[in-house]
Design a protein around this motif. Structure first.
Motif, PDB file in Angstrom:
ATOM      1  N   ARG A 253      18.820 -29.397  32.436  1.00 55.39           N
ATOM      2  CA  ARG A 253      20.158 -29.704  31.921  1.00 55.39           C
ATOM      3  C   ARG A 253      20.191 -29.750  30.386  1.00 55.39           C
ATOM      4  O   ARG A 253      20.699 -30.687  29.782  1.00 55.39           O
ATOM      5  N   SER A 254      19.625 -28.695  29.777  1.00 52.79           N
ATOM      6  CA  SER A 254      19.540 -28.653  28.319  1.00 52.79           C
ATOM      7  C   SER A 254      20.227 -27.416  27.777  1.00 52.79           C
ATOM      8  O   SER A 254      20.543 -26.492  28.518  1.00 52.79           O
ATOM      9  N   TYR A 255      20.444 -27.407  26.481  1.00 59.42           N
ATOM     10  CA  TYR A 255      21.257 -26.384  25.829  1.00 59.42           C
ATOM     11  C   TYR A 255      20.575 -25.967  24.526  1.00 59.42           C
ATOM     12  O   TYR A 255      20.413 -26.792  23.630  1.00 59.42           O
ATOM     13  N   PHE A 256      20.127 -24.714  24.459  1.00 62.21           N
ATOM     14  CA  PHE A 256      19.493 -24.180  23.253  1.00 62.21           C
ATOM     15  C   PHE A 256      20.339 -23.011  22.767  1.00 62.21           C
ATOM     16  O   PHE A 256      20.493 -22.012  23.462  1.00 62.21           O
ATOM     17  N   THR A 257      20.893 -23.104  21.571  1.00 55.23           N
ATOM     18  CA  THR A 257      21.712 -22.037  21.023  1.00 55.23           C
ATOM     19  C   THR A 257      21.596 -21.997  19.501  1.00 55.23           C
ATOM     20  O   THR A 257      21.275 -23.004  18.873  1.00 55.23           O
ATOM     21  N   SER A 258      21.824 -20.828  18.931  1.00 58.50           N
ATOM     22  CA  SER A 258      21.821 -20.615  17.477  1.00 58.50           C
ATOM     23  C   SER A 258      20.476 -20.934  16.833  1.00 58.50           C
ATOM     24  O   SER A 258      20.419 -21.389  15.694  1.00 58.50           O
ATOM     25  N   ASN A 259      19.388 -20.696  17.567  1.00 50.89           N
ATOM     26  CA  ASN A 259      18.039 -20.859  17.026  1.00 50.89           C
ATOM     27  C   ASN A 259      17.494 -19.482  16.680  1.00 50.89           C
ATOM     28  O   ASN A 259      17.813 -18.503  17.342  1.00 50.89           O
ATOM     29  N   THR A 260      16.656 -19.392  15.652  1.00 49.27           N
ATOM     30  CA  THR A 260      16.184 -18.092  15.190  1.00 49.27           C
ATOM     31  C   THR A 260      14.666 -18.073  15.044  1.00 49.27           C
ATOM     32  O   THR A 260      14.096 -18.897  14.325  1.00 49.27           O
ATOM     33  N   ALA A 261      14.038 -17.113  15.731  1.00 50.03           N
ATOM     34  CA  ALA A 261      12.605 -16.869  15.590  1.00 50.03           C
ATOM     35  C   ALA A 261      12.395 -15.595  14.791  1.00 50.03           C
ATOM     36  O   ALA A 261      13.137 -14.626  14.949  1.00 50.03           O
ATOM     37  N   THR A 262      11.366 -15.574  13.975  1.00 51.07           N
ATOM     38  CA  THR A 262      11.038 -14.390  13.192  1.00 51.07           C
ATOM     39  C   THR A 262      10.533 -13.270  14.092  1.00 51.07           C
ATOM     40  O   THR A 262      10.895 -12.113  13.918  1.00 51.07           O
ATOM     41  N   THR A 263       9.696 -13.630  15.088  1.00 51.37           N
ATOM     42  CA  THR A 263       9.066 -12.631  15.947  1.00 51.37           C
ATOM     43  C   THR A 263       9.762 -12.491  17.293  1.00 51.37           C
ATOM     44  O   THR A 263      10.295 -11.442  17.618  1.00 51.37           O
ATOM     45  N   THR A 264       9.749 -13.544  18.107  1.00 50.77           N
ATOM     46  CA  THR A 264      10.339 -13.500  19.450  1.00 50.77           C
ATOM     47  C   THR A 264      10.569 -14.914  19.960  1.00 50.77           C
ATOM     48  O   THR A 264      10.008 -15.875  19.451  1.00 50.77           O
ATOM     49  N   GLY A 265      11.414 -15.037  20.962  1.00 53.15           N
ATOM     50  CA  GLY A 265      11.672 -16.342  21.571  1.00 53.15           C
ATOM     51  C   GLY A 265      12.512 -17.258  20.706  1.00 53.15           C
ATOM     52  O   GLY A 265      12.101 -18.360  20.371  1.00 53.15           O
ATOM     53  N   GLY A 266      13.704 -16.827  20.371  1.00 52.63           N
ATOM     54  CA  GLY A 266      14.583 -17.682  19.576  1.00 52.63           C
ATOM     55  C   GLY A 266      14.855 -19.009  20.250  1.00 52.63           C
ATOM     56  O   GLY A 266      14.875 -20.055  19.613  1.00 52.63           O
ATOM     57  N   GLY A 267      15.050 -18.972  21.567  1.00 52.92           N
ATOM     58  CA  GLY A 267      15.252 -20.213  22.322  1.00 52.92           C
ATOM     59  C   GLY A 267      13.942 -20.763  22.834  1.00 52.92           C
ATOM     60  O   GLY A 267      13.559 -21.890  22.529  1.00 52.92           O
ATOM     61  N   ILE A 268      13.233 -19.958  23.637  1.00 51.63           N
ATOM     62  CA  ILE A 268      11.996 -20.400  24.291  1.00 51.63           C
ATOM     63  C   ILE A 268      10.930 -19.320  24.167  1.00 51.63           C
ATOM     64  O   ILE A 268      11.217 -18.139  24.378  1.00 51.63           O
ATOM     65  N   TYR A 269       9.697 -19.736  23.874  1.00 51.39           N
ATOM     66  CA  TYR A 269       8.530 -18.855  23.950  1.00 51.39           C
ATOM     67  C   TYR A 269       7.492 -19.555  24.817  1.00 51.39           C
ATOM     68  O   TYR A 269       7.094 -20.689  24.534  1.00 51.39           O
ATOM     69  N   VAL A 270       7.070 -18.896  25.886  1.00 52.56           N
ATOM     70  CA  VAL A 270       6.095 -19.463  26.820  1.00 52.56           C
ATOM     71  C   VAL A 270       4.934 -18.492  26.968  1.00 52.56           C
ATOM     72  O   VAL A 270       5.140 -17.313  27.270  1.00 52.56           O
ATOM     73  N   THR A 271       3.704 -18.973  26.770  1.00 51.04           N
ATOM     74  CA  THR A 271       2.524 -18.144  26.937  1.00 51.04           C
ATOM     75  C   THR A 271       1.412 -18.936  27.621  1.00 51.04           C
ATOM     76  O   THR A 271       1.181 -20.100  27.277  1.00 51.04           O
ATOM     77  N   GLY A 272       0.776 -18.313  28.626  1.00 49.09           N
ATOM     78  CA  GLY A 272      -0.325 -18.950  29.329  1.00 49.09           C
ATOM     79  C   GLY A 272       0.051 -20.268  29.982  1.00 49.09           C
ATOM     80  O   GLY A 272      -0.784 -21.152  30.112  1.00 49.09           O
ATOM     81  N   SER A 273       1.296 -20.412  30.389  1.00 53.13           N
ATOM     82  CA  SER A 273       1.811 -21.694  30.868  1.00 53.13           C
ATOM     83  C   SER A 273       2.702 -21.515  32.086  1.00 53.13           C
ATOM     84  O   SER A 273       3.039 -20.404  32.466  1.00 53.13           O
ATOM     85  N   GLN A 274       3.117 -22.640  32.624  1.00 52.98           N
ATOM     86  CA  GLN A 274       4.122 -22.645  33.694  1.00 52.98           C
ATOM     87  C   GLN A 274       5.280 -23.517  33.246  1.00 52.98           C
ATOM     88  O   GLN A 274       5.087 -24.661  32.825  1.00 52.98           O
ATOM     89  N   LEU A 275       6.495 -22.966  33.340  1.00 52.87           N
ATOM     90  CA  LEU A 275       7.696 -23.678  32.924  1.00 52.87           C
ATOM     91  C   LEU A 275       8.728 -23.641  34.042  1.00 52.87           C
ATOM     92  O   LEU A 275       8.994 -22.584  34.609  1.00 52.87           O
ATOM     93  N   ASP A 276       9.303 -24.790  34.356  1.00 57.83           N
ATOM     94  CA  ASP A 276      10.451 -24.873  35.257  1.00 57.83           C
ATOM     95  C   ASP A 276      11.694 -25.000  34.392  1.00 57.83           C
ATOM     96  O   ASP A 276      11.805 -25.933  33.587  1.00 57.83           O
ATOM     97  N   LEU A 277      12.613 -24.065  34.553  1.00 62.53           N
ATOM     98  CA  LEU A 277      13.864 -24.051  33.802  1.00 62.53           C
ATOM     99  C   LEU A 277      14.991 -24.363  34.778  1.00 62.53           C
ATOM    100  O   LEU A 277      15.270 -23.575  35.673  1.00 62.53           O
ATOM    101  N   ILE A 278      15.614 -25.527  34.607  1.00 66.37           N
ATOM    102  CA  ILE A 278      16.561 -26.049  35.590  1.00 66.37           C
ATOM    103  C   ILE A 278      17.921 -26.287  34.937  1.00 66.37           C
ATOM    104  O   ILE A 278      18.026 -27.057  33.972  1.00 66.37           O
ATOM    105  N   GLU A 279      18.940 -25.637  35.458  1.00 68.83           N
ATOM    106  CA  GLU A 279      20.335 -25.887  35.066  1.00 68.83           C
ATOM    107  C   GLU A 279      20.510 -26.032  33.559  1.00 68.83           C
ATOM    108  O   GLU A 279      21.064 -27.011  33.068  1.00 68.83           O
ATOM    109  N   SER A 280      20.017 -25.056  32.820  1.00 65.68           N
ATOM    110  CA  SER A 280      20.089 -25.102  31.365  1.00 65.68           C
ATOM    111  C   SER A 280      20.752 -23.849  30.820  1.00 65.68           C
ATOM    112  O   SER A 280      20.827 -22.828  31.492  1.00 65.68           O
ATOM    113  N   ASN A 281      21.227 -23.935  29.596  1.00 59.51           N
ATOM    114  CA  ASN A 281      21.919 -22.842  28.936  1.00 59.51           C
ATOM    115  C   ASN A 281      21.086 -22.386  27.747  1.00 59.51           C
ATOM    116  O   ASN A 281      20.828 -23.167  26.837  1.00 59.51           O
ATOM    117  N   MET A 282      20.644 -21.127  27.787  1.00 59.55           N
ATOM    118  CA  MET A 282      19.845 -20.536  26.716  1.00 59.55           C
ATOM    119  C   MET A 282      20.555 -19.278  26.242  1.00 59.55           C
ATOM    120  O   MET A 282      20.329 -18.195  26.769  1.00 59.55           O
TER     121      MET A 282
END
Length: 109
Positions: free
Chosen positions: A40-69
């Motif tokens: 239940r989270s909201y990520f907007t208007s974020n800027t990454a130089t390379t990739t993943g302006g909102g989220i960057y996940v590597t070598g991990s496990q992420l549960d994304l639940i009812e959120s706005n990206m």
């Protein structure tokens, strides 16, 4: 990672809003070799130089639940060698970059 940076650990975010954050990768949220939940989270208007302006996940496990990206640059979610689960689908996700080894329904196209 800009607002949240996690390596070799677990993190849980609920009812969080991140805007106008910046980093090379994962401007709002960066997760490496760990596990996490974003609910239940909201990520907007974020800027990454390379990739993943909102989220960057590597070598991990992420549960994304009812959120706005959306509205992050250059993309909203980037996944590399990781798993992103959608136990209950996100409210809205924008551009997703699925790099090598990403396992997620967001990458099925």
């Amino acid at each position: 990672g800009g607002a949240f940076y996690t390596r070799y650990a677990s993190i849980a975010l609920q009812d969080v809003k991140v805007t106008n954050s910046g980093a090379d990768k994962g401007a709002a949220f960066y997760l490496e070799n760990g596990s996490g939940t974003i609910a239940r989270s909201y990520f907007t208007s974020n800027t990454a130089t390379t990739t993943g302006g909102g989220i960057y996940v590597t070598g991990s496990q992420l549960d994304l639940i009812e959120s706005n990206m959306t509205g992050n640059s250059p993309n909203d979610i980037a996944c590399a060698g990781a798993t992103i689960n959608l136990p209950r689908p996100a409210i809205e996700t924008g551009a997703v970059e699925c790099l090598g080894g990403c396992n997620s329904p967001l990458c099925s196209a």
